[in-house]
Scaffold this motif. Structure first.
Motif, mmCIF file in Angstrom:
data_model
loop_
_atom_site.group_PDB
_atom_site.id
_atom_site.type_symbol
_atom_site.label_atom_id
_atom_site.label_comp_id
_atom_site.label_asym_id
_atom_site.label_seq_id
_atom_site.Cartn_x
_atom_site.Cartn_y
_atom_site.Cartn_z
ATOM 1 N N THR A 20 -60.062 -58.847 -15.319
ATOM 2 C CA THR A 20 -60.852 -58.576 -16.531
ATOM 3 C C THR A 20 -61.796 -57.412 -16.239
ATOM 4 N N GLU A 21 -62.632 -57.113 -17.214
ATOM 5 C CA GLU A 21 -63.659 -56.079 -16.990
ATOM 6 C C GLU A 21 -64.743 -56.586 -16.050
ATOM 7 N N PHE B 168 -46.264 -82.913 -21.739
ATOM 8 C CA PHE B 168 -46.779 -81.659 -22.296
ATOM 9 C C PHE B 168 -46.540 -80.495 -21.342
ATOM 10 N N ASN B 169 -46.619 -79.342 -21.923
ATOM 11 C CA ASN B 169 -46.647 -78.114 -21.147
ATOM 12 C C ASN B 169 -48.137 -77.848 -20.863
ATOM 13 N N ILE B 170 -48.520 -77.937 -19.564
ATOM 14 C CA ILE B 170 -49.946 -77.872 -19.213
ATOM 15 C C ILE B 170 -50.342 -76.461 -18.801
ATOM 16 N N LYS B 171 -51.374 -75.919 -19.450
ATOM 17 C CA LYS B 171 -51.924 -74.624 -19.060
ATOM 18 C C LYS B 171 -53.406 -74.804 -18.736
ATOM 19 N N VAL B 172 -53.845 -74.045 -17.774
ATOM 20 C CA VAL B 172 -55.254 -74.150 -17.372
ATOM 21 C C VAL B 172 -55.836 -72.752 -17.241
ATOM 22 N N ILE B 173 -56.974 -72.531 -17.890
ATOM 23 C CA ILE B 173 -57.679 -71.264 -17.671
ATOM 24 C C ILE B 173 -59.060 -71.606 -17.110
ATOM 25 N N LEU B 174 -59.370 -70.991 -15.956
ATOM 26 C CA LEU B 174 -60.658 -71.285 -15.319
ATOM 27 C C LEU B 174 -61.533 -70.035 -15.332
ATOM 28 N N ASP B 175 -62.678 -70.194 -15.958
ATOM 29 C CA ASP B 175 -63.601 -69.081 -16.184
ATOM 30 C C ASP B 175 -64.464 -68.851 -14.940
ATOM 31 N N SER B 176 -64.784 -67.581 -14.688
ATOM 32 C CA SER B 176 -65.609 -67.231 -13.523
ATOM 33 C C SER B 176 -66.969 -66.664 -13.935
ATOM 34 N N GLU B 177 -67.218 -66.598 -15.234
ATOM 35 C CA GLU B 177 -68.505 -66.045 -15.688
ATOM 36 C C GLU B 177 -69.124 -66.865 -16.815
ATOM 37 N N GLU B 178 -68.828 -68.168 -16.800
ATOM 38 C CA GLU B 178 -69.367 -69.004 -17.878
ATOM 39 C C GLU B 178 -70.889 -68.990 -17.853
ATOM 40 N N GLU B 179 -71.476 -68.974 -16.664
ATOM 41 C CA GLU B 179 -72.941 -69.004 -16.549
ATOM 42 C C GLU B 179 -73.561 -67.642 -16.867
ATOM 43 N N LYS B 180 -72.711 -66.650 -17.087
ATOM 44 C CA LYS B 180 -73.195 -65.336 -17.512
ATOM 45 C C LYS B 180 -72.686 -65.015 -18.915
ATOM 46 N N SER B 181 -72.448 -66.036 -19.726
ATOM 47 C CA SER B 181 -72.015 -65.905 -21.130
ATOM 48 C C SER B 181 -70.550 -65.511 -21.315
ATOM 49 N N SER B 182 -69.736 -65.547 -20.252
ATOM 50 C CA SER B 182 -68.283 -65.297 -20.385
ATOM 51 C C SER B 182 -67.966 -63.994 -21.088
ATOM 52 N N PRO C 133 -66.415 -61.209 -20.285
ATOM 53 C CA PRO C 133 -65.068 -60.613 -20.249
ATOM 54 C C PRO C 133 -63.997 -61.487 -20.916
ATOM 55 N N LEU C 134 -64.333 -62.734 -21.242
ATOM 56 C CA LEU C 134 -63.316 -63.684 -21.691
ATOM 57 C C LEU C 134 -62.605 -63.309 -22.998
ATOM 58 N N PRO C 135 -63.367 -62.975 -24.058
ATOM 59 C CA PRO C 135 -62.669 -62.723 -25.333
ATOM 60 C C PRO C 135 -61.583 -61.647 -25.218
ATOM 61 N N LYS C 136 -61.906 -60.534 -24.528
ATOM 62 C CA LYS C 136 -60.912 -59.468 -24.401
ATOM 63 C C LYS C 136 -59.709 -59.948 -23.588
ATOM 64 N N ALA C 137 -59.987 -60.704 -22.512
ATOM 65 C CA ALA C 137 -58.904 -61.201 -21.659
ATOM 66 C C ALA C 137 -57.993 -62.154 -22.438
ATOM 67 N N VAL C 138 -58.593 -62.944 -23.324
ATOM 68 C CA VAL C 138 -57.791 -63.878 -24.131
ATOM 69 C C VAL C 138 -56.852 -63.084 -25.045
ATOM 70 N N GLU C 139 -57.400 -62.039 -25.660
ATOM 71 C CA GLU C 139 -56.562 -61.225 -26.549
ATOM 72 C C GLU C 139 -55.430 -60.557 -25.786
ATOM 73 N N GLU C 140 -55.753 -60.055 -24.607
ATOM 74 C CA GLU C 140 -54.743 -59.345 -23.807
ATOM 75 C C GLU C 140 -53.675 -60.277 -23.241
ATOM 76 N N ASN C 141 -54.000 -61.603 -23.180
ATOM 77 C CA ASN C 141 -53.052 -62.560 -22.617
ATOM 78 C C ASN C 141 -52.682 -63.627 -23.646
#
Lengths: 384, 384
Positions: free
Chosen positions: A74-75, A176-190, A192-200
């Protein structure tokens, strides 16, 4: 601590309540040891090297359970993704958790190292450290674990992995088909997440999203919350004289920005905490069926009020669960001049209110923001 | 800078406007050199040794003018007292000034040392340093002196001493018994002063008190202000949940202390800045004769509003001077949670308003405080 209970919850869901207690307790022991190992890897969201070391641990431990893993760049810091897919055509569940933690001030911890978990039992009003060797004997479900991110949010990750183990041990096939996404910047308001979600988009596509992060219910019962309130924010600054003025020279003359702000804010809400800006609650209609579900949540009002130390709640809803179905208008911060020891006899130059608006499904953040802005303009203010 | 002009004022009063300009200018040159020397002695109110060194200078320079001097010990730093009494039966004038200054942050000064006065002349919108040698030629009354306490409040002390010199040079006999009290903790709220005044009642007894400290009128004309508004203070804290709560979990339920405070504050004043607590302005009666005097002050409303950058003033009085005849109710500080970059999505646990009430002769601070407290209690609050 709050996440500790979720372990029982996931295990219970997977195995049913009839499952032997002994097997669960054995798995809890394994899970706790695994959590000790995971927490020992520092996870300060501000230190990128910390994040990389955690991802190494995650890759290894998810692979051990048969997951395919992937690092999403991510960024900011990288995200961790894992997938366990035995049946591509089955519905898919996407789990969200995070492994970063807030920065640690060791002086605020009454233990040597916040990354070394301590096991404690209740002692009077506080908690007393007990030896790890006791874990070899019977597990006491009232024990608690103390360590950075033990509950928020490494615990749920370890619980998740151990639930998979228990399912395997009991030959329960995952439907079920299990998917897991683990965030690394939740304590910094996440950020980079929205852009990464769109890109993936394709990779993360799922039928259900489950977020394993949130408060435990005060009843200590396993908790499923359907839906989370979103957020949008506003910052309101009222201006007085261009520079702070001596209150003896200009008090009663230079407009006080604090009183201006007080008038403005109190014009938005009534004394009971209800927003009185017209149309603010438009679109929200809680039907009888929904009401019935909401009322069935075993909220103990006395406990909630005692925990918060409040006498009366705001009256947006008729009861706690109903209140959460409405958008909020919350002052999260106020400032003007100085308070306390630093107070100075001035008419301040400005007063600031930081507002957050919690959003529900029916409310559009932009619409609510516009309503607030229009309301402010109607009071005669110029909005930049 | 504001005190610079007072020098002309005192000289003018003493000598009459017909006095030769040349003699005044010569005395100004002497006064400025004396002020340079005095300011060179650091006067940080927090450093006791600074205060002692200033008192040495004061003792010497007041004695030079024939004053009897005395050091008044207090619970804090010592005060300086001087008396020039040729006729004990004459009315006595007590002058109050202060020689301490606020602590210095040298990085906030664009000169090498704030205690070394610089002479400057207007240059565009700013000020340009000029050589001291220019002082030997004609004095330009538009020059300004830049240095710690040059205006606030060492300038007036030096002006006072030089006015005495001019009176002597012109063989003008002083018709008063002159007393001077010089404060050493004005910048720290003069805490030891009230007790010291009581303990030295006899010594300080006077028919008139003149305070040589205050703002210059925007017209730059010499200014005499009759009466100064006093002050009393209040601190108001409203409480929300006992600890800050996540605004997603408790927004719309846990009472927001900021909105509570906003309602409380706006119930005290109307939109025009007038206090609406009954009886607040009781006892104030401005008769026609007083009104006439107040109206004769050459306030240029456009200049005042431009200086403050305000469009409309509060409407406690019908005009600026009248507004100052009423007690104020001023929010000098507000705080709750965090604002700006640090803002967090919480329902804060408390909100604080720091209030100062400026007092006039007719208003009793305790009575006004009680009115405010009773008003708060009437809104349903418990007051500790």
């Amino acid at each position: 601590m709050k996440k500790y209970f979720t372990l029982f919850f996931i295990l219970s869901l997977s195995l049913g309540f009839a499952q032997k207690r002994a097997q669960i307790d054995d798995q809890i022991k394994i899970g706790i040891e695994e959590l000790r190992e995971f927490v020992l890897i520092p996870n300060d969201a501000l230190i990128l090297d910390n994040i990389d070391k955690n991802i190494e641990w995650l890759s290894e431990n998810f692979k051990n359970r048969g997951f395919q893993t992937k690092i999403i760049k991510t960024e900011g810091a990288p995200l961790f993704f894992a997938e366990l897919s035995k049946n591509k055509s089955a519905p898919s569940l996407l789990f969200y958790m995070h492994f970063d933690g807030q920065s640690v001030d060791p002086s605020k911890w009454n233990q040597k190292n916040p990354y070394i978990i301590e096991l404690k039992e209740k002692s009077g009003l506080g908690w007393k450290k007990i030896e790890w060797s006791q874990l070899k004997e019977e597990v006491d479900h009232e024990w608690r674990l103390f360590g950075r991110s033990t509950s928020d949010d490494k615990g749920p990750i370890v619980m998740f992995l151990n639930a998979i183990n228990l399912l395997n041990k009991n030959n329960k096939e995952i439907q079920f088909n299990i998917k897991v996404i683990l965030d690394s910047e939740e304590e910094k308001s996440s950020k980079p997440l929205p852009k990464a979600v769109e890109e993936n988009r394709e990779l993360l596509m799922a039928d259900f999203l489950i977020i394993n992060d949130g408060p435990v219910h005060h009843s200590n019962k396993p908790t499923l919350v359907f839906g989370c309130r979103g957020i949008t924010t506003l910052s309101i600054t009222t201006f007085g004289p261009i520079k702070p003025q001596h209150s003896g020279h200009y008090g009663n003359y230079a407009p006080n920005p604090g009183f201006r702000l007080a008038h403005l804010l109190s014009s938005m809400k009534d004394e009971n905490g209800k927003v009185i800006i017209e149309g603010y609650y438009n679109g929200i209609d809680i039907d009888e069926a929904t009401n019935k579900i909401l009322r069935s949540v075993p909220d103990d009002i006395t406990t909630i009020h005692n925990n918060l130390a409040i006498k009366n709640p705001e009256l947006v809803g008729n009861y706690y669960q109903e209140a959460l179905q409405y958008p909020s208008l919350n002052i999260r911060g106020l400032s003007s001049g100085w308070t306390g020891e630093k107070a100075r006899t001035i008419v301040p130059d400005r007063a600031v209110a930081e507002i957050d608006i919690r959003l529900v499904m029916e409310s559009d953040g932009n619409r609510l923001k516009k309503l607030v802005k229009d309301h402010i303009a109607k009071q005669g203010y110029f909005i930049t």
